[in-house]
Design a protein around this motif. Structure first.
Motif, mmCIF file in Angstrom:
data_model
loop_
_atom_site.group_PDB
_atom_site.id
_atom_site.type_symbol
_atom_site.label_atom_id
_atom_site.label_comp_id
_atom_site.label_asym_id
_atom_site.label_seq_id
_atom_site.Cartn_x
_atom_site.Cartn_y
_atom_site.Cartn_z
ATOM 1 N N GLY A 92 17.903 -15.424 10.611
ATOM 2 C CA GLY A 92 18.527 -15.606 12.031
ATOM 3 C C GLY A 92 17.212 -16.372 12.838
ATOM 4 N N VAL A 93 17.655 -16.427 14.342
ATOM 5 C CA VAL A 93 16.191 -16.894 15.163
ATOM 6 C C VAL A 93 16.471 -15.472 15.436
ATOM 7 C CG1 VAL A 93 15.157 -18.264 17.150
ATOM 8 C CG2 VAL A 93 16.903 -19.909 15.093
ATOM 9 N N TYR A 94 14.610 -14.685 16.110
ATOM 10 C CA TYR A 94 14.231 -14.131 16.367
ATOM 11 C C TYR A 94 13.018 -14.579 17.307
ATOM 12 C CZ TYR A 94 15.588 -10.899 13.093
ATOM 13 O OH TYR A 94 16.356 -10.278 12.298
ATOM 14 N N SER A 95 13.459 -14.134 19.002
ATOM 15 C CA SER A 95 12.332 -14.119 20.368
ATOM 16 C C SER A 95 12.191 -12.884 21.026
ATOM 17 C CB SER A 95 13.516 -15.087 21.305
ATOM 18 O OG SER A 95 14.674 -14.458 21.449
ATOM 19 N N VAL A 96 10.830 -13.107 22.322
ATOM 20 C CA VAL A 96 10.705 -12.255 22.224
ATOM 21 C C VAL A 96 10.274 -12.280 23.280
ATOM 22 C CG1 VAL A 96 8.446 -12.269 21.594
ATOM 23 C CG2 VAL A 96 8.678 -10.700 21.904
ATOM 24 N N GLU A 97 10.306 -11.179 24.309
ATOM 25 C CA GLU A 97 9.616 -11.369 26.272
ATOM 26 C C GLU A 97 8.800 -10.138 26.121
ATOM 27 O OE1 GLU A 97 13.469 -10.997 28.786
ATOM 28 O OE2 GLU A 97 14.379 -12.494 27.304
ATOM 29 N N PHE A 98 8.163 -10.606 26.821
ATOM 30 C CA PHE A 98 6.773 -10.272 27.670
ATOM 31 C C PHE A 98 7.105 -10.044 29.160
ATOM 32 C CE2 PHE A 98 4.608 -10.483 23.110
ATOM 33 C CZ PHE A 98 4.117 -9.227 23.555
ATOM 34 N N ASN A 99 6.961 -8.545 29.995
ATOM 35 C CA ASN A 99 7.399 -8.554 31.164
ATOM 36 C C ASN A 99 8.845 -9.011 31.913
ATOM 37 O OD1 ASN A 99 5.122 -6.586 30.629
ATOM 38 N ND2 ASN A 99 3.818 -7.994 31.572
ATOM 39 N N SER A 100 9.604 -9.665 31.191
ATOM 40 C CA SER A 100 10.721 -10.074 31.221
ATOM 41 C C SER A 100 10.742 -11.467 31.102
ATOM 42 C CB SER A 100 11.229 -9.824 32.322
ATOM 43 O OG SER A 100 11.745 -8.222 32.838
ATOM 44 N N LYS A 101 9.310 -11.721 30.101
ATOM 45 C CA LYS A 101 9.084 -13.460 30.144
ATOM 46 C C LYS A 101 8.511 -14.233 28.723
ATOM 47 C CE LYS A 101 5.398 -16.881 31.353
ATOM 48 N NZ LYS A 101 4.273 -17.527 31.832
ATOM 49 N N LEU A 102 10.135 -15.301 28.589
ATOM 50 C CA LEU A 102 10.129 -15.505 26.908
ATOM 51 C C LEU A 102 9.000 -15.642 26.771
ATOM 52 C CD1 LEU A 102 12.337 -15.643 24.245
ATOM 53 C CD2 LEU A 102 13.036 -17.491 26.240
ATOM 54 N N LEU A 103 8.401 -15.511 26.207
ATOM 55 C CA LEU A 103 7.501 -16.241 25.114
ATOM 56 C C LEU A 103 8.325 -18.125 24.397
ATOM 57 C CD1 LEU A 103 5.759 -14.111 25.769
ATOM 58 C CD2 LEU A 103 4.781 -14.332 23.439
ATOM 59 N N ASP A 104 7.400 -18.960 24.618
ATOM 60 C CA ASP A 104 8.265 -20.259 23.419
ATOM 61 C C ASP A 104 7.961 -19.963 22.333
ATOM 62 O OD1 ASP A 104 7.681 -21.332 26.141
ATOM 63 O OD2 ASP A 104 6.036 -21.879 25.883
ATOM 64 N N GLN A 105 7.438 -19.263 21.573
ATOM 65 C CA GLN A 105 7.207 -19.288 20.203
ATOM 66 C C GLN A 105 8.543 -18.113 19.542
ATOM 67 O OE1 GLN A 105 3.970 -17.165 18.152
ATOM 68 N NE2 GLN A 105 4.017 -18.428 16.515
ATOM 69 N N THR A 106 9.679 -18.801 18.646
ATOM 70 C CA THR A 106 10.429 -18.550 18.355
ATOM 71 C C THR A 106 9.616 -17.898 16.508
ATOM 72 O OG1 THR A 106 11.160 -20.340 17.822
ATOM 73 C CG2 THR A 106 12.119 -18.989 19.972
ATOM 74 N N TYR A 107 10.639 -16.994 16.089
ATOM 75 C CA TYR A 107 10.669 -17.098 14.236
ATOM 76 C C TYR A 107 12.640 -17.288 13.812
ATOM 77 C CZ TYR A 107 6.197 -14.634 16.350
ATOM 78 O OH TYR A 107 5.386 -14.295 16.930
ATOM 79 N N THR A 108 11.700 -18.114 12.928
ATOM 80 C CA THR A 108 13.314 -18.411 11.989
ATOM 81 C C THR A 108 12.738 -17.519 10.498
ATOM 82 O OG1 THR A 108 13.488 -20.392 12.930
ATOM 83 C CG2 THR A 108 14.608 -20.593 11.237
ATOM 84 N N LEU A 109 14.292 -16.305 10.465
ATOM 85 C CA LEU A 109 14.046 -16.046 9.292
ATOM 86 C C LEU A 109 15.131 -15.949 8.325
ATOM 87 C CD1 LEU A 109 12.990 -13.122 7.725
ATOM 88 C CD2 LEU A 109 14.447 -12.139 8.531
ATOM 89 N N SER A 110 14.391 -16.235 7.268
ATOM 90 C CA SER A 110 15.614 -16.883 6.152
ATOM 91 C C SER A 110 16.010 -15.597 5.012
ATOM 92 C CB SER A 110 15.425 -17.610 5.310
ATOM 93 O OG SER A 110 15.772 -19.081 6.780
ATOM 94 N N VAL A 111 16.590 -14.422 5.095
ATOM 95 C CA VAL A 111 16.806 -14.140 3.491
ATOM 96 C C VAL A 111 17.477 -14.028 2.738
ATOM 97 C CG1 VAL A 111 17.094 -11.187 3.496
ATOM 98 C CG2 VAL A 111 16.591 -11.614 5.262
ATOM 99 N N PHE A 112 17.076 -14.281 0.959
ATOM 100 C CA PHE A 112 17.279 -14.083 0.555
ATOM 101 C C PHE A 112 17.885 -13.421 -1.225
ATOM 102 C CE2 PHE A 112 15.337 -17.881 1.807
ATOM 103 C CZ PHE A 112 16.591 -18.980 1.509
ATOM 104 N N LYS A 113 18.416 -13.279 -1.500
ATOM 105 C CA LYS A 113 18.796 -11.839 -2.549
ATOM 106 C C LYS A 113 18.316 -13.047 -4.065
ATOM 107 C CE LYS A 113 21.752 -10.180 -5.778
ATOM 108 N NZ LYS A 113 23.370 -10.057 -6.415
ATOM 109 N N ALA A 114 17.373 -12.246 -4.697
ATOM 110 C CA ALA A 114 16.117 -12.603 -5.536
ATOM 111 C C ALA A 114 17.451 -12.977 -6.464
ATOM 112 C CB ALA A 114 15.588 -11.461 -5.844
ATOM 113 N N VAL A 115 16.711 -14.184 -7.301
ATOM 114 C CA VAL A 115 17.691 -15.251 -8.583
ATOM 115 C C VAL A 115 17.580 -13.816 -10.149
ATOM 116 C CG1 VAL A 115 17.395 -17.305 -7.683
ATOM 117 C CG2 VAL A 115 15.970 -16.448 -9.334
#
Length: 435
Positions: A92-115
């Protein structure tokens, strides 16, 4: 779409960072705090709308939420978030806030099981000329997966999970290609073990047994013959007598003494088998050795027994016929009289025919004389002194059969006929009468 909106979308996409990891792996997110002018007094990480980790300098302490507990850490100085033991649900999408201010940069994580390491299975048509190969493996939580195939010495090629191959692909009847498949997803890839001979050999035919022996027929070599073109490799099995099947070579050496009998009464059977299955069993072969002379002689004994049986049957038939003849035509006579009259009459007719050419002996005289001689012989056998006794009387004469003329005239009519047999009969009658 307004130009300003497109610029914002592009800006957001550029700031969105995609992270890929496998199940059980570790995620490290490092935010850029350079955009925060003041010293950091609070940090909040979210997974979508849900809190992951929160720290507040004024209120003190660090809080880790929900399923992230005991596997998540937060660096309060840099704001770095570290999650271990990743699960598929962590995607899913991860976001972070510093001092209650949302940073513009986000992170989209995809977790897969190894084949997993794949295996190749195949299913072919009945005559094994076309097969479907499948690259098998449990891809639950591993999708999306791409499949690649390597056929023979060719390069890897991205294809579907299944491929169709034909027996004629290599120009050889057995299709000697080896096939390998590979599974790959964003976090892993695995290659199968190679397989080959998908079309295998053809079914083995029904064999026949041929043999050659040494000059004195004491040792023979049996061969399990069959056309095994495109059927190799083939194994040969033999069954000797009542024994069990035994895998041997194509050839079997047997000796006359194997059974303890001079003829070796064993029967031999062979069969072929390959990876396509087990073929039909040959017809049995036995008596490959000649019998001993003593055994051949045993056939004469059987012949003699047969002849004796035939003679006994003929004798029984004649006896039954004579009993019927006496009972019907000579019921008042004893068996001695019946035989004397009946066979004496036959003898007399033969001698009478022999004398027809000279017209000197009448049939009634011949019958009478024959009857007398038969009577005299019978009386002589009863006399210990072996002296002939004339017991013949006129009434003892054998009576002529109906339809036969006893006159000389009739005999004269027959003159000149049957010259060949007449001479023989005359000689025979003369020897009986002694002249």
């Amino acid at each position: 779409m307004p130009k300003l909106t497109l610029i914002r979308l592009c800006f957001w996409l550029c700031l969105a960072r995609t992270v890929v990891s496998r199940v059980g792996g570790e995620l490290v997110l490092k935010p850029d705090k350079s955009t925060v002018p003041d010293s950091i007094s609070s940090i909040l990480w979210k997974h979508g709308k849900n809190k992951v980790a929160e720290w507040d300098k004024d209120f003190g302490g660090l809080d880790i939420y929900a399923s992230f507990k005991e596997r998540t850490t937060l660096d309060q100085t840099t704001g770095e978030l570290r999650i271990s033991g990743l699960k598929k649900t962590d995607s899913g999408v991860y976001s972070v806030e510093f001092n209650s201010k949302l940073l513009d940069q986000t992170y989209t994580l995809s977790v897969f099981k190894a084949v997993p390491k794949p295996t190749i299975t195949s299913s072919c048509n009945p005559d094994k000329t076309s097969c479907t190969l499948t690259c098998e493996g449990d891809t639950t939580d591993a999708e999306p997966v791409t499949y690649s195939w390597k056929v023979g010495a060719s390069a890897w090629e991205v294809l579907d999970k299944q491929i169709n191959v034909n027996k004629s692909d290599t120009g050889k009847s057995t299709n000697s290609y080896k096939y390998i498949c590979k599974m790959k997803n964003p976090v892993s890839e695995e290659v199968s073990d190679p397989i080959g001979q998908r079309f295998g050999p053809k079914a083995v035919p029904k064999p026949t047994i041929t043999y050659t022996c040494n000059s004195n027929k004491t040792t023979c070599i049996l061969t399990c013959e069959s056309d095994t073109t495109d059927a190799e490799p083939v194994t040969y099995s033999w069954k000797v007598g009542e024994g069990a099947w035994e895998v041997i070579e194509k050839w079997l050496i047997v000796s006359k003494s194997d059974t303890g009998k001079s003829t070796n009464s064993y029967k031999y059977i062979c069969k072929l088998k390959n990876s396509a299955g087990e073929g039909e069993v040959s017809d049995p072969v036995g008596s490959v050795f000649y019998p001993e002379p003593s055994e051949v002689g045993g056939g004469w004994i059987v012949g003699v027994v047969v002849i004796v049986v035939i003679v006994a049957l003929v004798a029984i038939v004649i006896t039954v016929w004579l009993v019927w003849k006496k009972k019907k035509e000579y019921p008042q006579d004893t068996w001695i009289d019946f035989l004397r009259k009946y066979f004496g009459g036959i003898y007399g007719r033969m001698c009478g025919d022999a004398g027809n050419n000279q017209n000197t002996v009448a049939l009634d005289t011949v019958y009478s004389v024959v009857g007398e001689k038969s009577s005299r012989d019978y009386s002589m056998n009863q006399n210990n002194n072996n002296q002939p006794t004339n017991t013949a009387k006129g009434s003892d004469r054998v009576q002529p059969e109906q339809g036969i003329s006893l006159t000389g005239k009739d005999n004269a009519d027959k003159s000149g006929k049957g010259q060949g047999n007449g001479g023989v009969y005359k000689i025979w009658c003369s020897s009986w009468w002694g002249n």
